[in-house]
Enzyme design. Structure first.
Site, PDB file in Angstrom:
ATOM      1  N   ARG A  50       0.841  -1.207   0.000  1.00 13.45           N
ATOM      2  CA  ARG A  50       0.000   0.000   0.000  1.00 13.45           C
ATOM      3  C   ARG A  50       0.871   1.250   0.000  1.00 13.45           C
ATOM      4  O   ARG A  50       2.072   1.178   0.240  1.00 13.45           O
ATOM      5  CB  ARG A  50      -0.853   0.044   1.282  1.00 13.45           C
ATOM      6  CG  ARG A  50      -1.824  -1.054   1.408  1.00 13.45           C
ATOM      7  CD  ARG A  50      -2.685  -0.886   2.648  1.00 13.45           C
ATOM      8  NE  ARG A  50      -2.017  -1.368   3.860  1.00 13.45           N
ATOM      9  CZ  ARG A  50      -1.973  -0.688   5.011  1.00 13.45           C
ATOM     10  NH1 ARG A  50      -2.530   0.507   5.097  1.00 13.45           N
ATOM     11  NH2 ARG A  50      -1.375  -1.195   6.067  1.00 13.45           N
ATOM     12  N   TYR A  81       7.337   7.376  17.620  1.00 13.77           N
ATOM     13  CA  TYR A  81       7.602   7.452  16.168  1.00 13.77           C
ATOM     14  C   TYR A  81       8.858   8.302  15.903  1.00 13.77           C
ATOM     15  O   TYR A  81       9.717   7.927  15.090  1.00 13.77           O
ATOM     16  CB  TYR A  81       6.373   8.059  15.489  1.00 13.77           C
ATOM     17  CG  TYR A  81       6.393   8.048  13.976  1.00 13.77           C
ATOM     18  CD1 TYR A  81       6.197   6.863  13.266  1.00 13.77           C
ATOM     19  CD2 TYR A  81       6.575   9.225  13.254  1.00 13.77           C
ATOM     20  CE1 TYR A  81       6.186   6.853  11.872  1.00 13.77           C
ATOM     21  CE2 TYR A  81       6.563   9.228  11.865  1.00 13.77           C
ATOM     22  CZ  TYR A  81       6.368   8.043  11.182  1.00 13.77           C
ATOM     23  OH  TYR A  81       6.354   8.040   9.804  1.00 13.77           O
TER      24      TYR A  81
END
Ligand code: NDP
Length: 265
Positions: free
Chosen positions: A33, A173
């Site tokens: 994706r 992150y």
């Protein structure tokens, strides 16, 4: 440069000024994706034999594999979770058996689990670090073994603007992508004597599933921070990855290319 000097130039010749992966074997993690998918399509259309991984979206991955194969591109999809070495071992064993080489590794697979620190679960921290940092380590280690034998290769790590410009809720992150940029420089230095280049591409806000929620929740605020006043397309990240992975970038290693519409400014 002296225009009358006819001596051969070091580096890419005029015929090699566009990326070309003919005869090269490329591995893209998380290719089912988004950005990874665009990288798979671009590298395959530039002649590469591309193996891409996914973790859970089996139908989407197999659909992409068939679509690209029907266009005569050399593409195959393999389920492989990058978080644990034993889960990628069969992938690298079949790469070696089927192709005997690896020319390009793109460490693209990544996840977000944003949360403010006071409420961040261990699983949110661990999953992001395992996918975004340990994953590239696992794949780079196995890729380097294959590349060192032929004394050539290129590794591209997909970082993020967040490594340099983190916001609230990003501690896991930002740590993973900051670590990835630091690892990129360390590996670039270590592998340069073996003619293996290691670079990062750091996207800004790109139109994929990963950024969908943020674009919906804070779209106007985000757009206001982008000098080019639009989000990026996955194909625009893929173009930079192809450049850095190809011989066109033969003298570039250890760098981070920011592809973010100017957000880093
Ligand atoms: P998507 O969420 O659209 O796709 C993520 C891909 O990673 C999927 O193919 C997914 O597989 C795969 N993946 C997730 N976890 C694993 C795992 N453990 N092992 C193997 N594959 C896994 O993400 P994007 O395309 O948006 O992001 C790609 C990269 O770009 C990431 O590293 C991300 O951090 C980075 N990035 C993205 C930005 C953006 O705005 N979109 C901005 C900055 C950086 P499956 O389909 O099976 O779930």
């Amino acid at each position: 440069m002296n225009p009358n000097d006819n001596s051969p130039l070091a580096g890419p010749t005029a015929s090699a000024l566009s990326p070309n992966f003919t005869g090269k074997v490329v591995l893209v993690t998380g290719g089912s994706r988004g950005i990874g998918r665009a990288i798979v399509e671009s590298m395959a259309s530039l002649g590469g034999t591309v193996v891409f991984t996914y973790v859970s979206q089996h139908a989407e991955a197999k659909e992409l594999e068939s679509e690209l194969q029907s266009r005569n591109f050399k593409v195959s999809a393999v389920q492989a979770d990058v978080r644990k070495d034993e889960l990628i071992a069969p992938l690298f064993e079949s790469l070696e058996k089927d192709h005997g080489r690896l020319d390009v590794l793109v460490n693209n697979a990544g996840v977000t689990r944003d949360a403010l620190i006071a409420g961040m679960d261990d699983s949110n921290w661990n999953d992001v670090l395992a996918t975004n940092l340990t994953g590239p380590f696992n794949c780079s280690r196995r890729a380097a073994r294959l590349m060192m034998r032929r004394r050539q290769g290129a590794i591209i790590n997909i970082s993020s603007l967040v490594a340099q410009r983190p916001g609230r809720g990003h501690c896991n992150y930002a740590a993973s992508k900051g670590g990835l940029e630091a690892m990129t420089k360390a590996l670039a230095a270590e592998l340069a004597p073996r003619n293996i280049r290691v670079n990062c591409v750091a996207p800004g806000m790109i139109v994929t599933d990963m950024s969908q929620e943020l674009r919906e929740l804070a779209g106007d605020q985000v757009l206001a921070r982008i000098p080019l006043k639009r989000y990026g397309e996955p194909s625009e990240i893929a173009a930079s990855v192809c450049f850095l992975a190809s011989e066109v970038a033969s003298y570039i290693t250890g760098t981070t290319l920011h592809v973010d519409g100017g957000m880093i400014i």
